[in-house]
Design a protein around this motif. Structure first.
Motif, PDB file in Angstrom:
ATOM      1  N   LEU A  62       0.709  -1.286  -0.318  1.00 17.72           N
ATOM      2  CA  LEU A  62       0.303   0.113  -0.066  1.00 17.72           C
ATOM      3  C   LEU A  62       0.717   0.964  -0.139  1.00 17.72           C
ATOM      4  N   ARG A  63       0.308   2.783  -1.004  1.00 20.04           N
ATOM      5  CA  ARG A  63       1.287   3.402  -0.922  1.00 20.04           C
ATOM      6  C   ARG A  63       1.155   4.071   0.967  1.00 20.04           C
ATOM      7  N   ALA A  64       1.910   5.353   0.834  1.00 16.42           N
ATOM      8  CA  ALA A  64       1.881   6.166   1.865  1.00 16.42           C
ATOM      9  C   ALA A  64       1.471   7.230   0.945  1.00 16.42           C
ATOM     10  N   PRO A  65       1.237   8.316   1.954  1.00 19.11           N
ATOM     11  CA  PRO A  65       0.690   8.488   3.448  1.00 19.11           C
ATOM     12  C   PRO A  65      -0.500   6.600   3.508  1.00 19.11           C
ATOM     13  N   TYR A  66      -0.995   6.390   5.076  1.00 19.69           N
ATOM     14  CA  TYR A  66      -1.929   5.789   5.171  1.00 19.69           C
ATOM     15  C   TYR A  66      -2.993   5.782   5.505  1.00 19.69           C
ATOM     16  N   THR A  67      -4.210   6.061   5.796  1.00 23.53           N
ATOM     17  CA  THR A  67      -5.308   6.901   5.686  1.00 23.53           C
ATOM     18  C   THR A  67      -6.627   5.776   6.288  1.00 23.53           C
ATOM     19  N   LEU A  68      -6.768   5.250   7.520  1.00 18.95           N
ATOM     20  CA  LEU A  68      -7.469   5.172   8.665  1.00 18.95           C
ATOM     21  C   LEU A  68      -9.211   5.674   9.069  1.00 18.95           C
ATOM     22  N   ALA A  69      -9.808   5.007   8.413  1.00 20.73           N
ATOM     23  CA  ALA A  69     -10.896   5.785   9.127  1.00 20.73           C
ATOM     24  C   ALA A  69     -12.196   4.395   9.603  1.00 20.73           C
ATOM     25  N   VAL A  70     -12.914   4.622  10.405  1.00 19.77           N
ATOM     26  CA  VAL A  70     -13.231   3.881  10.908  1.00 19.77           C
ATOM     27  C   VAL A  70     -14.676   4.527  11.635  1.00 19.77           C
ATOM     28  N   GLU A  71     -15.647   3.045  11.511  1.00 24.99           N
ATOM     29  CA  GLU A  71     -17.215   3.555  11.679  1.00 24.99           C
ATOM     30  C   GLU A  71     -17.602   3.632  12.600  1.00 24.99           C
ATOM     31  N   TRP A  72     -17.747   3.820  13.250  1.00 24.15           N
ATOM     32  CA  TRP A  72     -18.281   3.213  14.763  1.00 24.15           C
ATOM     33  C   TRP A  72     -19.579   2.858  15.424  1.00 24.15           C
ATOM     34  N   ASN A  73     -19.816   1.927  15.987  1.00 25.39           N
ATOM     35  CA  ASN A  73     -21.589   2.400  16.666  1.00 25.39           C
ATOM     36  C   ASN A  73     -22.177   3.537  17.689  1.00 25.39           C
ATOM     37  N   ALA A  74     -21.184   3.732  17.896  1.00 25.71           N
ATOM     38  CA  ALA A  74     -21.757   5.083  18.691  1.00 25.71           C
ATOM     39  C   ALA A  74     -20.868   6.435  18.515  1.00 25.71           C
ATOM     40  N   THR A  75     -22.108   7.510  18.549  1.00 26.72           N
ATOM     41  CA  THR A  75     -21.104   8.511  18.626  1.00 26.72           C
ATOM     42  C   THR A  75     -20.279   8.821  19.558  1.00 26.72           C
ATOM     43  N   GLU A  76     -20.169   8.534  20.912  1.00 27.81           N
ATOM     44  CA  GLU A  76     -19.203   8.754  22.220  1.00 27.81           C
ATOM     45  C   GLU A  76     -18.218   8.226  21.852  1.00 27.81           C
TER      46      GLU A  76
ATOM     47  N   SER B 212     -17.756  12.331  10.178  1.00 28.02           N
ATOM     48  CA  SER B 212     -18.937  12.360  10.533  1.00 28.02           C
ATOM     49  C   SER B 212     -19.384  12.068  12.235  1.00 28.02           C
ATOM     50  N   PRO B 213     -20.649  12.074  12.603  1.00 26.42           N
ATOM     51  CA  PRO B 213     -21.028  11.842  14.146  1.00 26.42           C
ATOM     52  C   PRO B 213     -20.934  10.323  14.595  1.00 26.42           C
ATOM     53  N   ARG B 214     -20.317   9.756  13.974  1.00 26.93           N
ATOM     54  CA  ARG B 214     -19.604   8.270  13.921  1.00 26.93           C
ATOM     55  C   ARG B 214     -18.444   7.699  13.485  1.00 26.93           C
ATOM     56  N   THR B 215     -17.416   8.380  13.159  1.00 23.94           N
ATOM     57  CA  THR B 215     -16.663   8.342  11.935  1.00 23.94           C
ATOM     58  C   THR B 215     -15.362   8.978  12.322  1.00 23.94           C
ATOM     59  N   THR B 216     -14.338   8.525  12.283  1.00 19.50           N
ATOM     60  CA  THR B 216     -13.081   9.294  12.796  1.00 19.50           C
ATOM     61  C   THR B 216     -12.152   8.710  11.707  1.00 19.50           C
ATOM     62  N   GLU B 217     -11.118   9.480  11.213  1.00 22.33           N
ATOM     63  CA  GLU B 217      -9.546   9.091  10.295  1.00 22.33           C
ATOM     64  C   GLU B 217      -8.005  10.057  11.010  1.00 22.33           C
ATOM     65  N   PHE B 218      -7.902   8.887  10.044  1.00 21.45           N
ATOM     66  CA  PHE B 218      -6.369   9.413  11.135  1.00 21.45           C
ATOM     67  C   PHE B 218      -5.032   8.899   9.454  1.00 21.45           C
ATOM     68  N   THR B 219      -4.101   9.667   9.483  1.00 22.57           N
ATOM     69  CA  THR B 219      -3.468   9.701   8.050  1.00 22.57           C
ATOM     70  C   THR B 219      -2.043   9.452   9.077  1.00 22.57           C
ATOM     71  N   THR B 220      -0.661   8.794   8.501  1.00 22.37           N
ATOM     72  CA  THR B 220       0.117   8.552   8.777  1.00 22.37           C
ATOM     73  C   THR B 220       1.098   8.070   7.591  1.00 22.37           C
ATOM     74  N   GLY B 221       2.162   8.434   7.761  1.00 24.19           N
ATOM     75  CA  GLY B 221       3.792   7.377   6.769  1.00 24.19           C
ATOM     76  C   GLY B 221       3.990   6.582   7.172  1.00 24.19           C
ATOM     77  N   ASP B 222       3.574   6.177   8.473  1.00 22.72           N
ATOM     78  CA  ASP B 222       4.098   5.059   9.198  1.00 22.72           C
ATOM     79  C   ASP B 222       2.899   3.982   9.356  1.00 22.72           C
ATOM     80  N   TYR B 223       2.820   2.725   8.604  1.00 20.32           N
ATOM     81  CA  TYR B 223       2.167   2.395   8.503  1.00 20.32           C
ATOM     82  C   TYR B 223       1.276   1.561  10.219  1.00 20.32           C
ATOM     83  N   SER B 224       2.617   1.347  10.891  1.00 17.59           N
ATOM     84  CA  SER B 224       3.078   1.071  12.680  1.00 17.59           C
ATOM     85  C   SER B 224       1.961   1.862  13.325  1.00 17.59           C
TER      86      SER B 224
END
Length: 280
Positions: free
Chosen positions: A215-229, A244-256
């Motif tokens: 996979l090419r860097a940068p790496y973006t991880l988006a997580v759709e959670w089941n709860a807004t909290e 979004s109210p239930r989704t978080t996102e994180f981008t990095t150049g380090d897969y670890s």
């Protein structure tokens, strides 16, 4: 040859019931024995094909499921909770190949036995660089970021299909076929373990069959959670944004950091989920 073996539990031969995956649940102790049996089949294949070192990580739950007294005495076992790299703990660029045993399909997979992604219910969907991902893609991507190919996967039929979708023509063994999330047509464990041994032996003798997920860097991880909290709490971590109210996102150049951060977010989600279980 140096071989890494990551062992989860939901895709182990003979197991279909969530109680069998949970310490204190009915059938759990027997489940641990079956998990160790499947792992030993892959470990034996590695040593029989010339491995001089095999490192095994317990990738399920608290990481205290593989029976240390029954595991092949030639390997090294990594166990215990809160491992920084979780299912990939112990893997580094010095390994020749990674093997995945007892893996399962991602959340929402049709006829995936005990299907989920990273957590039992808190995560609805996981996206890695825009592609929907389960634990198979996530861990194959981690191995690939280190330059390590994946040589083999054993699990339920849906997991094997998912692995081929992620990695192409990789060697797999389906130890059960889902009739639903909690039911399956099983291959008896003794025969399943022999199939794991035979398939792992064949692929370890044929490195041309090993597959990289690059996979090419940068790496973006988006997580759709089941709860807004959960989403709101995880977004307080520096670098994590609420998209979004239930989704978080994180981008990095380090897969670890992708793997490590998901583990931290899962810990937060677990605490919130336990406190508010009646609200889903």
């Amino acid at each position: 040859m140096k071989v890494f073996v990551s062992v989860d539990m939901e895709g182990i031969s003979g197991l279909t019931d969530p109680e069998e995956m949970r310490a204190g649940g009915r059938g759990y102790e027997r489940g641990c024995e079956l998990m160790t049996g499947d792992a030993n089949a892959a470990i034996r294949a590695a040593f029989d094909t010339g491995a001089d070192r095999v490192v095994v990580t317990d990738s399920h739950g608290t990481g205290k499921n593989l029976r240390a007294d029954l595991i092949d005495e030639r390997c090294t076992l990594i166990r215990g909770p809160s491992k920084p790299m979780r299912m990939g703990e112990g893997l580094d660029a010095s390994f020749d190949v990674a093997l995945y045993v007892g893996y399962h399909a991602r959340a929402g997979a049709e006829r995936g036995v005990l299907n989920h992604t990273w957590m039992g219910r808190e995560i609805q969907n996981l996206y890695l660089n825009g592609e929907v991902a389960g634990e198979i893609r996530l861990m194959a991507g981690y191995a690939g970021s280190l330059g390590v190919p994946v040589g083999f996967l054993a699990g339920d039929e849906a997991a094997c299909e998912e692995a081929r979708g992620v990695l192409g023509d990789i060697a797999t063994v389906a130890v059960k076929k889902g009739c639903g999330r909690y039911a399956a047509e099983l291959i008896p464990p003794a025969r399943a373990q022999e199939q794991i041994y035979e398939a792992a032996t064949r692929t370890l003798r044929a490195p041309e069959r090993w597959r990289h997920l690059t996979l090419r860097a940068p790496y973006t991880l988006a997580v759709e959670w089941n709860a807004t909290e959960i989403a709101q709490s995880c977004s307080l971590i520096p670098g994590v944004t609420l998209t979004s109210p239930r989704t978080t996102e994180f981008t990095t150049g380090d897969y670890s950091e992708i793997v490590g951060l998901l583990g931290i977010c899962a810990t937060i989600a677990g605490e919130i989920g336990c406190a508010g279980r009646h609200y889903g």
